[in-house]
Design an enzyme around this catalytic site. Structure first.
Site, PDB file in Angstrom:
ATOM      1  N   ARG A  87      -6.000   2.571  18.029  1.00  0.00           N
ATOM      2  CA  ARG A  87      -5.763   1.122  17.963  1.00  0.00           C
ATOM      3  C   ARG A  87      -5.489   0.497  19.319  1.00  0.00           C
ATOM      4  O   ARG A  87      -5.740  -0.702  19.504  1.00  0.00           O
ATOM      5  CB  ARG A  87      -4.622   0.808  16.975  1.00  0.00           C
ATOM      6  CG  ARG A  87      -5.083   0.944  15.550  1.00  0.00           C
ATOM      7  CD  ARG A  87      -4.118   0.388  14.526  1.00  0.00           C
ATOM      8  NE  ARG A  87      -4.729   0.488  13.212  1.00  0.00           N
ATOM      9  CZ  ARG A  87      -4.071   0.643  12.068  1.00  0.00           C
ATOM     10  NH1 ARG A  87      -2.754   0.708  12.065  1.00  0.00           N
ATOM     11  NH2 ARG A  87      -4.725   0.713  10.937  1.00  0.00           N
ATOM     12  N   LYS A 103      -4.172   6.326  14.627  1.00  0.00           N
ATOM     13  CA  LYS A 103      -4.240   5.616  13.337  1.00  0.00           C
ATOM     14  C   LYS A 103      -5.708   5.634  12.855  1.00  0.00           C
ATOM     15  O   LYS A 103      -6.480   6.456  13.299  1.00  0.00           O
ATOM     16  CB  LYS A 103      -3.701   4.194  13.495  1.00  0.00           C
ATOM     17  CG  LYS A 103      -2.207   4.147  13.833  1.00  0.00           C
ATOM     18  CD  LYS A 103      -1.387   4.646  12.678  1.00  0.00           C
ATOM     19  CE  LYS A 103       0.090   4.667  13.006  1.00  0.00           C
ATOM     20  NZ  LYS A 103       0.869   5.330  11.963  1.00  0.00           N
ATOM     21  N   LYS A 126       0.835  -1.214   0.000  1.00  0.00           N
ATOM     22  CA  LYS A 126       0.000   0.000   0.000  1.00  0.00           C
ATOM     23  C   LYS A 126       0.866   1.260   0.000  1.00  0.00           C
ATOM     24  O   LYS A 126       0.607   2.193  -0.757  1.00  0.00           O
ATOM     25  CB  LYS A 126      -0.912  -0.045   1.240  1.00  0.00           C
ATOM     26  CG  LYS A 126      -1.816   1.137   1.404  1.00  0.00           C
ATOM     27  CD  LYS A 126      -3.034   0.778   2.223  1.00  0.00           C
ATOM     28  CE  LYS A 126      -2.791   0.792   3.720  1.00  0.00           C
ATOM     29  NZ  LYS A 126      -2.740   2.135   4.308  1.00  0.00           N
ATOM     30  N   SER A 127       1.894   1.289   0.842  1.00  0.00           N
ATOM     31  CA  SER A 127       2.764   2.478   0.906  1.00  0.00           C
ATOM     32  C   SER A 127       3.458   2.704  -0.429  1.00  0.00           C
ATOM     33  O   SER A 127       3.541   3.831  -0.921  1.00  0.00           O
ATOM     34  CB  SER A 127       3.838   2.285   1.978  1.00  0.00           C
ATOM     35  OG  SER A 127       3.270   2.227   3.249  1.00  0.00           O
ATOM     36  N   ASP A 132       2.326  -0.849  12.159  1.00  0.00           N
ATOM     37  CA  ASP A 132       1.073  -1.346  11.573  1.00  0.00           C
ATOM     38  C   ASP A 132       0.815  -2.814  11.929  1.00  0.00           C
ATOM     39  O   ASP A 132      -0.274  -3.338  11.667  1.00  0.00           O
ATOM     40  CB  ASP A 132       1.089  -1.186  10.049  1.00  0.00           C
ATOM     41  CG  ASP A 132       0.960   0.275   9.649  1.00  0.00           C
ATOM     42  OD1 ASP A 132       0.569   1.099  10.500  1.00  0.00           O
ATOM     43  OD2 ASP A 132       1.259   0.597   8.483  1.00  0.00           O
ATOM     44  N   ARG A 134      -8.246  12.879  11.798  1.00  0.00           N
ATOM     45  CA  ARG A 134      -6.825  12.556  12.042  1.00  0.00           C
ATOM     46  C   ARG A 134      -5.938  13.806  11.978  1.00  0.00           C
ATOM     47  O   ARG A 134      -6.240  14.770  11.284  1.00  0.00           O
ATOM     48  CB  ARG A 134      -6.383  11.468  11.062  1.00  0.00           C
ATOM     49  CG  ARG A 134      -7.156  10.177  11.355  1.00  0.00           C
ATOM     50  CD  ARG A 134      -6.714   9.030  10.521  1.00  0.00           C
ATOM     51  NE  ARG A 134      -5.359   8.644  10.809  1.00  0.00           N
ATOM     52  CZ  ARG A 134      -4.656   7.793  10.081  1.00  0.00           C
ATOM     53  NH1 ARG A 134      -5.214   7.256   9.001  1.00  0.00           N
ATOM     54  NH2 ARG A 134      -3.422   7.478  10.402  1.00  0.00           N
ATOM     55  N   GLN A 179       5.296   9.188   7.100  1.00  0.00           N
ATOM     56  CA  GLN A 179       4.405  10.045   6.310  1.00  0.00           C
ATOM     57  C   GLN A 179       4.886  11.487   6.358  1.00  0.00           C
ATOM     58  O   GLN A 179       4.891  12.178   5.326  1.00  0.00           O
ATOM     59  CB  GLN A 179       2.972   9.934   6.833  1.00  0.00           C
ATOM     60  CG  GLN A 179       2.371   8.554   6.573  1.00  0.00           C
ATOM     61  CD  GLN A 179       0.971   8.395   7.104  1.00  0.00           C
ATOM     62  OE1 GLN A 179       0.464   9.258   7.825  1.00  0.00           O
ATOM     63  NE2 GLN A 179       0.328   7.291   6.772  1.00  0.00           N
TER      64      GLN A 179
HETATM   65  C1  S3P Z   1       2.914   4.882   6.305  1.00  0.00           C
HETATM   66  C2  S3P Z   1       3.524   5.237   7.473  1.00  0.00           C
HETATM   67  C3  S3P Z   1       3.013   4.883   8.808  1.00  0.00           C
HETATM   68  C4  S3P Z   1       2.003   3.749   8.730  1.00  0.00           C
HETATM   69  C5  S3P Z   1       1.001   3.953   7.625  1.00  0.00           C
HETATM   70  C6  S3P Z   1       1.700   4.038   6.286  1.00  0.00           C
HETATM   71  C7  S3P Z   1       3.493   5.325   5.019  1.00  0.00           C
HETATM   72  O1  S3P Z   1       2.376   6.006   9.375  1.00  0.00           O
HETATM   73  O2  S3P Z   1       1.347   3.596   9.952  1.00  0.00           O
HETATM   74  O3  S3P Z   1       0.081   2.882   7.590  1.00  0.00           O
HETATM   75  O4  S3P Z   1       3.099   4.810   3.954  1.00  0.00           O
HETATM   76  O5  S3P Z   1       4.373   6.191   5.055  1.00  0.00           O
HETATM   77  P1  S3P Z   1       3.207   7.154  10.197  1.00  0.00           P
HETATM   78  O6  S3P Z   1       4.159   7.766   9.290  1.00  0.00           O
HETATM   79  O7  S3P Z   1       2.143   8.116  10.651  1.00  0.00           O
HETATM   80  O8  S3P Z   1       3.842   6.431  11.335  1.00  0.00           O
END
Ligand code: S3P
Length: 438
Positions: free
Chosen positions: A348, A344, A21-22, A317, A120, A167
């Site tokens: 969670r 999240k 997904k990322s 995650d 969020r 992120q």
């Molecule tokens: C992600 C970073 C994580 C993760 C999220 C996806 C990303 O979040 O929990 O599901 O794709 O960069 P954070 O950067 O807020 O920790």
């Protein structure tokens, strides 16, 4: 959409891990910026990457999606401001990364999302972007909708992140990339590095050095060079549900193919191994600057562990499904330093505690973690488990049926389609039968 999972199944067989997904979300952004003909395979056709691709199309990217294949064709004009609001659905990654991406492009956009996303926190991204010269505003509480106006970003911006978030880091790096400015981000603990790897894969210059327990990451402005193909690695976070399922189900053996094994993402493997897990890595290789391999998982007797500190961002995650492994591990498992779990797709920590209560698994909730006392077998109450609309909570508790004496019912499972659309089919094929109810 509520689901019921039959109790005490035995799992056997092979699964191909769905796309990450990322990475899927990052590649559609970077490929749109490259403005060249490019084919992407292994894309996660789940609601989060689809929302991100639709958002990019609203600013003129011209992304075409056909299942797990994506094609982007060279455009005539640049990416441009969007008049209507852009809806990122449930995707925190989509909205936060696009905040940086659009700020760097100097275009206007209004970014929003579903009822979970609009609660969020976005200030973690809007504050550094504003310091960088972007014109970004959130609601007074710091939530979406986020308005981006065309600002002028400074060169040589440096940001020491107060929280370790991939992120936030990626939003700043993407702002630097699209504005063609040098940026440095310091992370106190290492977070997933897909953005850095992808920019370098396309000929960029992201320099990474160790600093304490974390890293200093500098993006130097460079013209990226497109390639005609990018292959998305399998999603380690989705694989983690299958891994734990294979470990806790009795007399089981499963092979999970094409799993992303990037070291900044796959820390759960070492945590599970320290709990006694039997997991073998096969066919390891590097593709598109990401490590991938197959995982052979066999039923194992697990014991509790204590975790906290630098490993937490790596496994953030995976903590919901780790809690299910801890529920049947001998002794106590303690997870600390994980306050980020509270912001999240749901809170969670509360969601895990509420599910464990319904399962009658003894636990103690901390502000930044949870302690779980493992039981040999779960004797759940008859109450259905609330997933709080959170995909990872829903999948975790459906899998807890493998160690339960009764079928498990989980409410509001629709968001499983944000990250793992084939979850029900794959679990059914492996032997855990799940059906819709209510
Ligand atoms: C992600 C970073 C994580 C993760 C999220 C996806 C990303 O979040 O929990 O599901 O794709 O960069 P954070 O950067 O807020 O920790």
């Amino acid at each position: 959409m509520n689901f019921l999972a039959k109790h005490s199944a035995q799992l056997n067989g092979e699964v191909i891990c769905p796309g990450d997904k990322s990475i899927s979300q990052r590649i559609v952004m970077i490929a749109s910026y490259l403005n060249a003909d490019i084919n992407i395979t292994g894309f996660l056709n789940g609601n989060d990457p689809l929302s991100t691709a639709n958002a990019l199309n609203q600013i003129g990217a011209g992304i075409k999606i056909n299942g797990t294949n994506v094609s982007i064709t060279k455009r005539e004009g640049p990416l441009a401001s969007s008049s209507g609001a852009i809806d990122l659905g449930n995707s925190g990654t989509g909205i936060r990364l696009l905040m940086g991406f659009t700020s760097g492009l100097g275009i206007k956009a209004t970014l929003t999302g579903d009822e979970s996303l609009v609660k969020r926190p976005m200030k973690r991204v809007s504050i550094p972007l504003s310091e960088m010269g972007a014109l970004v505003s959130t609601t007074p509480k710091g939530n979406p909708p986020v308005d981006i106006l065309s600002g002028n970003l400074v060169d040589n911006f440096e940001y020491d992140m107060p929280i370790s978030s991939a992120q936030v880091k990626s939003a700043i790096l993407l702002a630097g990339l699209t504005a063609n400015k040098k940026v440095t981000v310091i992370e106190k603990k290492i977070t997933r590095d897909h953005t850095e790897r992808m920019i370098n894969f396309f000929g960029g210059n992201v320099d990474v050095t160790s600093e304490g327990e974390g890293r200093r990451i500098t993006l130097h402005p460079t013209k990226l060079i497109s390639k005609d193909h990018y292959k998305v690695a399998g999603d380690f976070s989705s694989a983690s549900f299958l891994i734990v399922a294979g470990l806790i189900a009795k007399n089981s053996e499963i092979l999970i193919k094409n799993v992303g094994l990037n070291k900044t993402r796959s820390g759960l493997l070492s945590v599970l191994k320290s709990m006694g897990a039997n997991i073998q890595i096969l066919n390891q290789k590097t593709e598109c600057n990401e490590d991938v391999g197959d995982l052979l998982v066999k039923s194992s007797s697990l014991h509790g562990v204590e975790i906290g500190g630098a490993i937490i961002p790596n496994i953030i995650d995976e903590i919901p499904i780790l809690s299910i492994a801890a529920s049947c591990a001998e002794g106590k498992t303690t997870i600390k330093d994980a306050k980020e779990l509270r912001v999240k797709e749901s809170d969670r920590l509360e969601a895990i505690a509420s599910g464990l209560k319904a399962l009658n698994v003894p636990h103690y909730l901390y502000e930044d973690g949870i302690e779980i006392s493992g039981v040999k077998e779960i004797f759940p109450s008859d109450e259905p488990i609330d997933s709080f609309g959170d995909h990872r909570i829903a999948m975790s508790f459906l899998i807890s049926s493998l160690i339960s004496t009764k079928d498990i019912k989980v409410l509001n499972c629709e968001n499983i389609y944000t990250s793992f659309p084939s979850f029900f089919d794959e679990m059914n094929k492996l032997g855990l039968s799940m059906e819709k109810y209510g």
